[in-house]
Enzyme design. Structure first.
Site, mmCIF file in Angstrom:
data_model
loop_
_atom_site.group_PDB
_atom_site.id
_atom_site.type_symbol
_atom_site.label_atom_id
_atom_site.label_comp_id
_atom_site.label_asym_id
_atom_site.label_seq_id
_atom_site.Cartn_x
_atom_site.Cartn_y
_atom_site.Cartn_z
ATOM 1 N N ARG A 75 0.781 -1.082 -0.012
ATOM 2 C CA ARG A 75 -0.079 -0.043 -0.029
ATOM 3 C C ARG A 75 0.970 1.167 0.010
ATOM 4 N NH1 ARG A 75 -3.598 -0.059 5.032
ATOM 5 N NH2 ARG A 75 -5.009 -1.509 3.742
ATOM 6 N N ARG A 144 -1.149 6.155 9.665
ATOM 7 C CA ARG A 144 -1.408 5.636 8.393
ATOM 8 C C ARG A 144 -1.420 6.561 7.326
ATOM 9 N NH1 ARG A 144 -3.643 0.533 8.822
ATOM 10 N NH2 ARG A 144 -2.866 -0.804 10.688
ATOM 11 N N LYS A 205 -3.154 0.640 15.296
ATOM 12 C CA LYS A 205 -3.087 1.683 14.121
ATOM 13 C C LYS A 205 -3.733 2.994 14.336
ATOM 14 C CE LYS A 205 -7.355 -0.600 12.360
ATOM 15 N NZ LYS A 205 -8.145 -1.188 11.129
ATOM 16 N N LYS A 207 -5.300 6.491 12.579
ATOM 17 C CA LYS A 207 -5.778 7.206 10.972
ATOM 18 C C LYS A 207 -6.135 8.792 11.610
ATOM 19 C CE LYS A 207 -7.342 2.771 9.423
ATOM 20 N NZ LYS A 207 -8.560 1.877 9.102
ATOM 21 N N CYS A 413 -14.907 -3.283 0.208
ATOM 22 C CA CYS A 413 -13.490 -3.519 0.343
ATOM 23 C C CYS A 413 -12.935 -4.678 -0.463
ATOM 24 C CB CYS A 413 -13.262 -3.736 1.899
ATOM 25 S SG CYS A 413 -13.786 -5.451 2.348
ATOM 26 N N CYS A 419 -7.731 -11.035 1.329
ATOM 27 C CA CYS A 419 -7.416 -10.392 2.653
ATOM 28 C C CYS A 419 -7.789 -11.296 3.860
ATOM 29 C CB CYS A 419 -8.655 -9.293 2.769
ATOM 30 S SG CYS A 419 -8.490 -8.530 4.467
ATOM 31 N N CYS A 458 -15.720 -7.915 6.671
ATOM 32 C CA CYS A 458 -15.299 -8.001 8.078
ATOM 33 C C CYS A 458 -15.609 -6.834 8.718
ATOM 34 C CB CYS A 458 -13.762 -8.578 8.125
ATOM 35 S SG CYS A 458 -12.874 -7.116 8.337
ATOM 36 N N CYS A 462 -13.065 -1.352 6.564
ATOM 37 C CA CYS A 462 -12.231 -0.575 5.481
ATOM 38 C C CYS A 462 -13.233 0.405 4.506
ATOM 39 C CB CYS A 462 -11.525 -1.378 4.645
ATOM 40 S SG CYS A 462 -10.335 -2.023 5.637
#
Lengths: 553, 601
Positions: A75, A144, A205, A207, A413, A419, A458, A462
């Site tokens: 990514r 990110r 993470k 964002k 997604c 994934c 899931c 995303c």
């Protein structure tokens, strides 16, 4: 934070990683497997790389005495999704060479390569660097890819927000020595603890997004830290700081839930990096490091309180925040087709499922070869060709044709087969799901703007499904949670109306909702708002009332 | 025992008991039983032997039951030396057969492996029989390398006291069929040696031809008055087992999605408990595709019911084409024979003047392209090559996979769409079906070293990895603890890494000490197994110095490259001259530390 708890396994991996090197060099050289070691799988993320495998082939290959078909997703770090046309063409060429000819635009304004062989990772990353691009910190427990209002060339204010986004992106990059040593092969670098993040980086993470009202295209309530730009006297005067958003949850853990970000205060634009720095440090030091399911900022804020946070952040900044001021969004979404703004005349190109490959990619490249201006990836995995030449009109229109009104706002997604988190289909399921509910829409409603439809495979979130007016979250093969009632402005979460259900049941609930919308809609009332009202009044029942025992548990 | 008829049939010279000489009843019973089995020649020989033994007895020495080489009277008895140069064990089978027949005829026959034979001894022996295969483009088998250089040298001695015979084995699909046998034959004649018999060039059913050859040879030698004498033959036996049946218990396509090949793992449940060793092969009598046979019959305009003779047995033409004749490939000689016998002048002429793409044809294709002017069903059957059994390296180990034989089979499609005889048949065999006519064959030169601590270097490409799965399964089971190094090459990592999970496990268990892979078509450089060896030259050399055995299995061209690479490594790592390196290599070959099991194409 419960400081007596044992740090999670990942904290140990990070702390032993020698500044994100781990045994990556050995893992990359290990020719007997397409995988890297389990610890290195975690460390790869900090370099923007996810190890994946083709889940369609898992059982088959097990039977064939072959290991899973491992490959890697890479990514890019692309604040605001801005690329030059040369960079775009360069990326496409790299995808042809190393990524099975496939590119995936993401819901966070960036690009992913898929199906990359372990042996090609270095060449791919070096190829990106040659284009002035990299993948540093696009995954892992760091800041990110930063999102900015789409598109950055629309006005000077958009430009200003873009510059802030880029500054934030630069300021919180993890230290590059491992990346340069392992992937760029620039020789051995000294192993030093990351000067900002420290030895164990963030607990989870992180964002960041920036938005400029009235368009909430980035879904500014969905992330850990967000800045809403307020324009006064035709200048970007201040930023409202929102914290503690995050849509991910776990199906099996009631302590987890999607959260919308709340206002912490206001700051001046030039303070944005300092605010971000303070918030990141606060989360670094207060986030839960023993339980990754409670580690994101939203849980830290919930645990310690917004007031305490503001106090600490101001102390870390050495400056006070102003109190939050009200702001309002009126809509989300991209301009598709030709449109004009202060920046000029642009073309919004709808990209089905965000996927660029095969003939479509080749034809797009042929167009972009004749386009000298920037290209921006939208938060809805579409593309804007900034200041596009009208001569390209017919070719652009012919690429994927104009989308149906429902498809134009829809997102999915990546999910299966690549994934590792996926529980149900998403990208591959979107077209058939859309065509089914589009015909229900036509049968019952006919008029009005159709709802935004979002699917994620899931609960990681995303594509921000719980902010879709029709939101699907995968729970198992062919099973989804259905959410209705989310705001079309991205400022209210949807509510669960079906849990772990098969398509037939989902379609029945959606049909019921469309029928109610047709009969109960107030003038100009958007679908999401109408559903929310009907859920409030009980005209539309939530899941408990309609499907007793229907939950998959 | 007291059967008068039996007694009267007992040869007079053994019936001393009648005149009261002392044989106990037990002795008499043994002699009678023996006489029943002996041929007249053996009886004559035995009389001489007993007379000689009486002489030893008088010097109070016990007669040696088995006369060692050079013992007593061997000076006066010419010995027939059977020299074998074998890689697959097939030539050894032939040599053993000939030896046995000569012995049965009462002659002194000594079987020697060319790998250990000093060619200079050819000057001293009266009779030599060569059983040799030909490999690649007319090359000798590995053990015969020294013989070849000895004979071809300009200083090769006169061999005018030598009489010899040559039995060549080969594969007619190669242009230089039995070339090495031919080379020996012609060179010996030019050195003054006299042929005892016309050279045999054998393909396919070597048993029958070996038998014919042995009979003609013994007749020739007996006619020359070669004195009979028994001698026990040293050397390992290459046992061939009787055909058996098996049930296909498992058939897995190992090639991953998108592979350019179709390679199958096949598990056979043997009816008879198999007694093979790792490295041995399983032979399968293939059967042609019935649809192709039907199309061929139609193209020729023959009826199914036509009767033909195959090896003196009358069968239907349909059966002959299905089970007896090679119809999946067309060699130069088959095409030429067809052109002549079927009166297809166009084919005959084109064969003379251009290179036709024979490798893309099967017999049906040839017949379609060049319809026959005249050809009887018998003529067709006669001109086709016999459908030879296909040999597959066994990839199971008897200690791990009890009662089973596993094979790794690549389905050959040449050209696209057409199916190779045995592989097509194996690759499509439904699980649960019975397979007939299987036999396992010892591959005596491809066995693990006796000493379980000796390091081994296994080099394979493609399905050549099969015997090494067997080796490592055996090593795991028996606790073999040498350095086990496998170097494997194929096209694609993702789809062609046969038994990848098993190798990974064996590495983890440290049964396999090291695995290097070379995938040549993944776009990361065209690396091959020899490149990996070169990268690890120091380790390779170290292993060779520690006495490693090297095993190579796969294509011929690869084996040649590997051999060159190993030679180069010996030279560079050992800082040796080319000659010295050659000598080291010769020693490795001579001590049978270099093993190869290779195939063309």
């Amino acid at each position: 934070m419960n400081t007596t708890s044992k740090p999670s396994e990942l904290e140990v991996i990070k702390s032993k990683s020698r500044a994100l090197r781990g045994t990556l060099a050995e893992s990359l050289a290990h020719a007997i497997t397409g995988a890297v070691s389990p610890d290195d799988v975690q460390l790869l993320k900090y370099h923007g790389i996810y190890m994946q495998d083709d889940r369609d082939l898992r059982d088959e290959r097990l039977h064939q005495k072959l290991e899973p078909a491992y490959s890697y997703m890479v990514r890019l770090r692309l604040p605001g999704g801005v690329l030059s046309s040369a960079q775009f063409l360069g990326i496409a060429e790299l995808a042809r060479r190393y990524g099975a000819g496939s590119l995936r635009l993401t819901s966070r304004e960036t690009v992913q390569f898929h199906h990359v062989d372990k042996r090609a990772l270095r060449s791919l990353l070096q190829g990106c660097v040659a284009l002035g691009l990299d993948s540093r910190g696009t995954c892992g427990d760091v800041n990110r890819n930063v999102m900015t209002p789409h598109h950055p060339f629309a006005s000077p204010h958009h430009q200003a927000m873009q510059e802030l986004g880029e500054a934030i992106s630069r300021a919180f990059l993890p230290e590059p020595s491992a990346y340069e040593e392992v992937f760029l092969e620039r020789g051995q670098r000294p192993v030093t603890v990351d000067s900002f993040y420290g030895p164990v980086y963030l607990p989870r993470k992180f964002k960041i997004a920036l938005a400029l009202p009235p368009n909430n295209d980035v879904d500014v309530f969905a992330y850990d830290l967000n800045f809403v730009g307020l324009v006064e006297d035709d200048r970007l005067a201040r930023l409202v700081v929102l914290v503690g958003g995050g849509l991910s949850f776990s199906h099996d853990d009631a302590r987890t839930a999607p959260y919308l970000a709340q206002a912490l205060g206001c700051c001046r634009p030039e303070q944005a990096v300092a605010v971000a720095r303070a918030v990141l440090l606060w989360q670094r030091d207060h986030g839960d490091r023993s339980d990754r399911k409670q580690a994101r900022l939203k849980y830290t804020v919930a645990r310690l309180g917004l007031e305490r946070m503001r106090h600490d952040v101001e102390e870390l900044m050495g400056a006070a925040l102003e109190d939050p001021v009200p702001f309002a969004f009126t809509h989300r979404g991209d301009h598709l087709g030709w449109f004009e703004d202060q920046g000029g005349r642009h073309y919004g190109l709808f990209v089905p499922g965000g996927r660029l490959e095969g003939n479509g990619l080749e034809r797009l490249c042929a167009v972009i070869a004749r386009h000298d201006e920037p290209i921006c990836i939208s938060p809805n995995h579409n593309i804007t060709l900034v200041r596009a030449n009208l001569d390209l009109s017919s070719e652009l229109d012919a690429l994927w044709g104009p989308p149906t009104p429902m498809a134009a706002q829809a997102m999915a997604c990546v999910s299966l087969p690549t994934c590792p988190l996926a529980m149900a289909e998403s990208e591959r399921y979107l077209p058939q799901f859309l065509s089914k509910i589009a015909s229900l829409w036509q049968a019952h409603v006919v008029q009005g703007r159709p709802p935004s439809v979002r699917i994620t495979g899931c609960p990681n979130g995303c594509t921000r499904s719980v902010l879709g007016e029709v939101g699907l979250v995968g729970k198992g093969p062919g099973l989804y949670n259905l959410y209705l009632g989310a705001s079309p402005r991205g400022d209210r979460l949807g509510r669960l109306v079906a849990e772990g259900q098969q398509e037939e049941h989902l379609l029945a609930r959606i049909e019921e909702a469309f029928a109610l919308f047709a009969s109960q809609r107030l003038a100009e009332e958007p679908f999401g708002d109408c559903m929310n009202r009907l859920l409030d009044t009980g005209l539309l029942a939530d899941r408990a009332a309609v499907s007793p025992g229907g939950a998959a548990g | 025992m007291s059967d008068p008829e039996h007694e009267s049939s007992t040869p007079l010279f053994l019936s001393g008991g009648r005149s009261g000489m002392a044989l106990t009843p037990e002795q008499r019973r043994v002699v009678d039983a023996l006489c029943h089995e002996l041929t007249p020649e053996q009886m004559i020989w035995l009389s001489g032997y007993l007379a000689g033994a009486a002489g030893w007895s008088s010097q109070s020495q016990s007669p040696p039951l088995l006369a060692p080489q050079g013992a007593a009277d061997s000076q006066s008895l010419p010995v027939v030396t059977i020299l074998v140069g074998s890689e697959t064990g097939k030539s050894l089978l032939v040599a053993q057969h000939i030896t046995r027949r000569l012995e049965e005829a009462g002659m002194v026959a000594q079987l020697r492996d060319l790998a250990e034979y000093n060619p200079a001894d050819l000057r001293k022996v009266p009779y030599a029989v060569f059983c040799v295969s030909t490999h690649g483009e007319g090359e000798p088998p590995l053990p015969a390398a020294e013989l070849q250089s000895y004979l071809q040298a300009s200083k090769a001695p006169k061999l005018d006291r030598l009489q010899f015979a040559v039995f060549g084995l080969g594969d007619r699909s190669y242009p230089r069929f039995c070339q090495f046998a031919r080379d020996i034959d012609e060179r010996l004649v030019s050195l003054g040696a006299k042929p005892l018999l016309q050279r045999v060039e054998c393909e396919g059913d070597h048993e029958q031809q070996a038998e014919n050859f042995a009979q003609a040879l013994s007749a020739r030698l007996l006619a020359q008055g070669q004195a009979p004498r028994l001698e026990v033959v040293p050397g390992r036996g290459a046992a061939r087992h009787l055909p058996t049946a098996a049930m296909a218990a498992e058939r897995l396509l190992l090639s991953g999605r998108g592979a350019s090949k179709a390679v199958y793992h096949i598990e056979l449940q043997m009816e008879q408990n198999p007694t093979y060793q790792p490295g041995d092969t399983l032979h399968i009598q293939p059967c042609n595709d019935p649809a192709t046979v039907a199309a061929l019959l139609a193209a020729m305009g023959y009826a199914d019911s036509e009767q033909v003779q195959v090896n003196d047995v009358t069968v239907s033409l349909h059966q002959a084409l299905l089970e007896r004749c090679e119809i999946t490939t067309v060699s130069q000689s088959v095409a030429a024979a067809y052109g002549q016998m079927a009166g297809v002048n166009a084919l005959t002429e084109r064969l003379e003047h251009e290179t036709l793409p024979l490798e893309q044809w099967d017999v049906l294709e040839m017949v379609r392209l060049f319809p026959p002017q005249r050809l009887t069903p018998q003529g067709l059957v006669d001109l086709l090559r016999p459908l030879a059994p296909r040999a597959y390296s066994i990839c199971s180990s008897p200690s791990t996979h009890e009662g089973e034989v596993h094979l790794l089979v690549e389905q050959v499609f040449t050209p696209p769409g057409r199916v190779g005889a045995a592989s097509g048949f194996l690759a499509t065999v439904p699980v649960g079906n019975m397979l007939q006519g299987l036999s396992w064959h010892e591959n005596p030169y491809f066995h693990l070293p006796q000493d379980p601590t000796v390091p081994i270097l296994m080099i394979a490409t493609g399905t050549g990895i099969a015997p090494f799965r067997s080796f490592m399964a055996e090593a795991r089971e028996t606790g073999r603890r040498g350095f086990h190094w496998l170097v494997f090459g194929e096209r694609h990592f993702r789809t062609d890494f046969y038994y990848q999970r098993e190798w990974q496990r064996l590495l983890k268990e440290k049964v396999l000490s090291r695995l290097d892979v070379a995938f040549s078509r993944d776009g990361f450089g065209r690396v091959h197994v020899q490149d990996r060896l070169m990268e690890q030259a120091q380790l390779v050399y170290g292993q060779l110095q520690e006495g490693a055995h090297v095993y190579v299995c796969g294509g011929e061209a690869m084996e040649k490259e590997v051999r060159q690479t190993l030679l180069g490594i010996i030279q560079s790592q050992g800082s040796l001259g080319a000659e010295q390196a050659q000598e080291v290599w010769r020693q490795i070959e001579k001590s049978r530390r270099y093993h190869r099991d290779v195939y063309g194409g």
